[in-house]
Design a protein around this motif. Sequence first.
Motif, PDB file in Angstrom:
ATOM      1  N   ALA A  61     -11.688   0.887  11.082  1.00  0.00           N
ATOM      2  CA  ALA A  61     -10.436   1.666  11.150  1.00  0.00           C
ATOM      3  C   ALA A  61      -9.289   0.803  11.639  1.00  0.00           C
ATOM      4  O   ALA A  61      -8.165   0.894  11.118  1.00  0.00           O
ATOM      5  CB  ALA A  61     -10.629   2.875  12.058  1.00  0.00           C
ATOM      6  N   GLU A  62      -9.538  -0.038  12.633  1.00  0.00           N
ATOM      7  CA  GLU A  62      -8.483  -0.920  13.152  1.00  0.00           C
ATOM      8  C   GLU A  62      -8.047  -1.915  12.079  1.00  0.00           C
ATOM      9  O   GLU A  62      -6.852  -2.156  11.900  1.00  0.00           O
ATOM     10  CB  GLU A  62      -8.994  -1.664  14.390  1.00  0.00           C
ATOM     11  CG  GLU A  62      -7.961  -2.519  15.061  1.00  0.00           C
ATOM     12  CD  GLU A  62      -6.818  -1.735  15.666  1.00  0.00           C
ATOM     13  OE1 GLU A  62      -5.699  -2.288  15.724  1.00  0.00           O
ATOM     14  OE2 GLU A  62      -7.016  -0.571  16.091  1.00  0.00           O
ATOM     15  N   LYS A  63      -8.985  -2.481  11.374  1.00  0.00           N
ATOM     16  CA  LYS A  63      -8.687  -3.468  10.340  1.00  0.00           C
ATOM     17  C   LYS A  63      -7.954  -2.836   9.152  1.00  0.00           C
ATOM     18  O   LYS A  63      -7.143  -3.491   8.507  1.00  0.00           O
ATOM     19  CB  LYS A  63      -9.996  -4.099   9.856  1.00  0.00           C
ATOM     20  CG  LYS A  63      -9.819  -5.182   8.845  1.00  0.00           C
ATOM     21  CD  LYS A  63     -11.162  -5.776   8.471  1.00  0.00           C
ATOM     22  CE  LYS A  63     -11.007  -6.818   7.375  1.00  0.00           C
ATOM     23  NZ  LYS A  63     -12.290  -7.342   6.935  1.00  0.00           N
ATOM     24  N   ASN A  64      -8.222  -1.579   8.874  1.00  0.00           N
ATOM     25  CA  ASN A  64      -7.654  -0.893   7.707  1.00  0.00           C
ATOM     26  C   ASN A  64      -6.577   0.125   8.072  1.00  0.00           C
ATOM     27  O   ASN A  64      -6.314   1.035   7.290  1.00  0.00           O
ATOM     28  CB  ASN A  64      -8.783  -0.228   6.909  1.00  0.00           C
ATOM     29  CG  ASN A  64      -9.699  -1.257   6.304  1.00  0.00           C
ATOM     30  OD1 ASN A  64      -9.355  -1.890   5.320  1.00  0.00           O
ATOM     31  ND2 ASN A  64     -10.855  -1.453   6.917  1.00  0.00           N
ATOM     32  N   LYS A  65      -5.992  -0.069   9.230  1.00  0.00           N
ATOM     33  CA  LYS A  65      -4.929   0.835   9.682  1.00  0.00           C
ATOM     34  C   LYS A  65      -3.735   0.721   8.746  1.00  0.00           C
ATOM     35  O   LYS A  65      -3.371  -0.377   8.339  1.00  0.00           O
ATOM     36  CB  LYS A  65      -4.511   0.440  11.102  1.00  0.00           C
ATOM     37  CG  LYS A  65      -3.628   1.433  11.773  1.00  0.00           C
ATOM     38  CD  LYS A  65      -3.125   0.981  13.136  1.00  0.00           C
ATOM     39  CE  LYS A  65      -4.185   0.400  14.022  1.00  0.00           C
ATOM     40  NZ  LYS A  65      -3.688   0.078  15.362  1.00  0.00           N
ATOM     41  N   PRO A  66      -3.126   1.864   8.378  1.00  0.00           N
ATOM     42  CA  PRO A  66      -1.957   1.811   7.494  1.00  0.00           C
ATOM     43  C   PRO A  66      -0.822   1.010   8.149  1.00  0.00           C
ATOM     44  O   PRO A  66      -0.627   1.077   9.360  1.00  0.00           O
ATOM     45  CB  PRO A  66      -1.548   3.268   7.316  1.00  0.00           C
ATOM     46  CG  PRO A  66      -2.659   4.085   7.848  1.00  0.00           C
ATOM     47  CD  PRO A  66      -3.476   3.207   8.743  1.00  0.00           C
ATOM     48  N   VAL A  67      -0.104   0.267   7.335  1.00  0.00           N
ATOM     49  CA  VAL A  67       1.024  -0.531   7.833  1.00  0.00           C
ATOM     50  C   VAL A  67       2.201   0.393   8.066  1.00  0.00           C
ATOM     51  O   VAL A  67       2.597   1.156   7.174  1.00  0.00           O
ATOM     52  CB  VAL A  67       1.389  -1.639   6.812  1.00  0.00           C
ATOM     53  CG1 VAL A  67       2.578  -2.423   7.291  1.00  0.00           C
ATOM     54  CG2 VAL A  67       0.192  -2.521   6.555  1.00  0.00           C
ATOM     55  N   GLU A  68       2.763   0.323   9.280  1.00  0.00           N
ATOM     56  CA  GLU A  68       3.921   1.154   9.592  1.00  0.00           C
ATOM     57  C   GLU A  68       5.181   0.431   9.142  1.00  0.00           C
ATOM     58  O   GLU A  68       5.309  -0.781   9.292  1.00  0.00           O
ATOM     59  CB  GLU A  68       3.974   1.425  11.095  1.00  0.00           C
ATOM     60  CG  GLU A  68       2.821   2.275  11.581  1.00  0.00           C
ATOM     61  CD  GLU A  68       2.934   2.581  13.054  1.00  0.00           C
ATOM     62  OE1 GLU A  68       4.063   2.584  13.573  1.00  0.00           O
ATOM     63  OE2 GLU A  68       1.889   2.823  13.671  1.00  0.00           O
ATOM     64  N   LYS A  69       6.110   1.205   8.585  1.00  0.00           N
ATOM     65  CA  LYS A  69       7.373   0.616   8.113  1.00  0.00           C
ATOM     66  C   LYS A  69       8.505   0.962   9.016  1.00  0.00           C
ATOM     67  O   LYS A  69       8.573   1.898   9.673  1.00  0.00           O
ATOM     68  CB  LYS A  69       7.668   1.085   6.696  1.00  0.00           C
ATOM     69  CG  LYS A  69       6.643   0.565   5.730  1.00  0.00           C
ATOM     70  CD  LYS A  69       6.996   0.993   4.338  1.00  0.00           C
ATOM     71  CE  LYS A  69       5.943   0.468   3.371  1.00  0.00           C
ATOM     72  NZ  LYS A  69       6.234   0.761   2.008  1.00  0.00           N
TER      73      LYS A  69
END
Length: 69
Positions: A61-69
């Motif tokens: 989950a940490e590795k695949n966390k959505p990128v925040e814009k």
Amino acid sequence: MLGAYYVISRARQYVGMNGVPAPLSVGALNDYLAAYGEQYARDEFDEVIFALDDEFRDRWAEKNKPVEK
């Protein structure tokens, strides 16, 4: 127990569009024990395997966390 976790995790299911790893099931542990036998107390075995699985899924989950814009 790491070897057992490796074998059991091969039965893992993935869900959703992103292929999120689902938690291992008790059935997967039962299947492993039926094939290889019990070498540890069942409550300790379950606790360790599920803790390893929680760690794997947390890291995923940490590795695949959505990128925040």
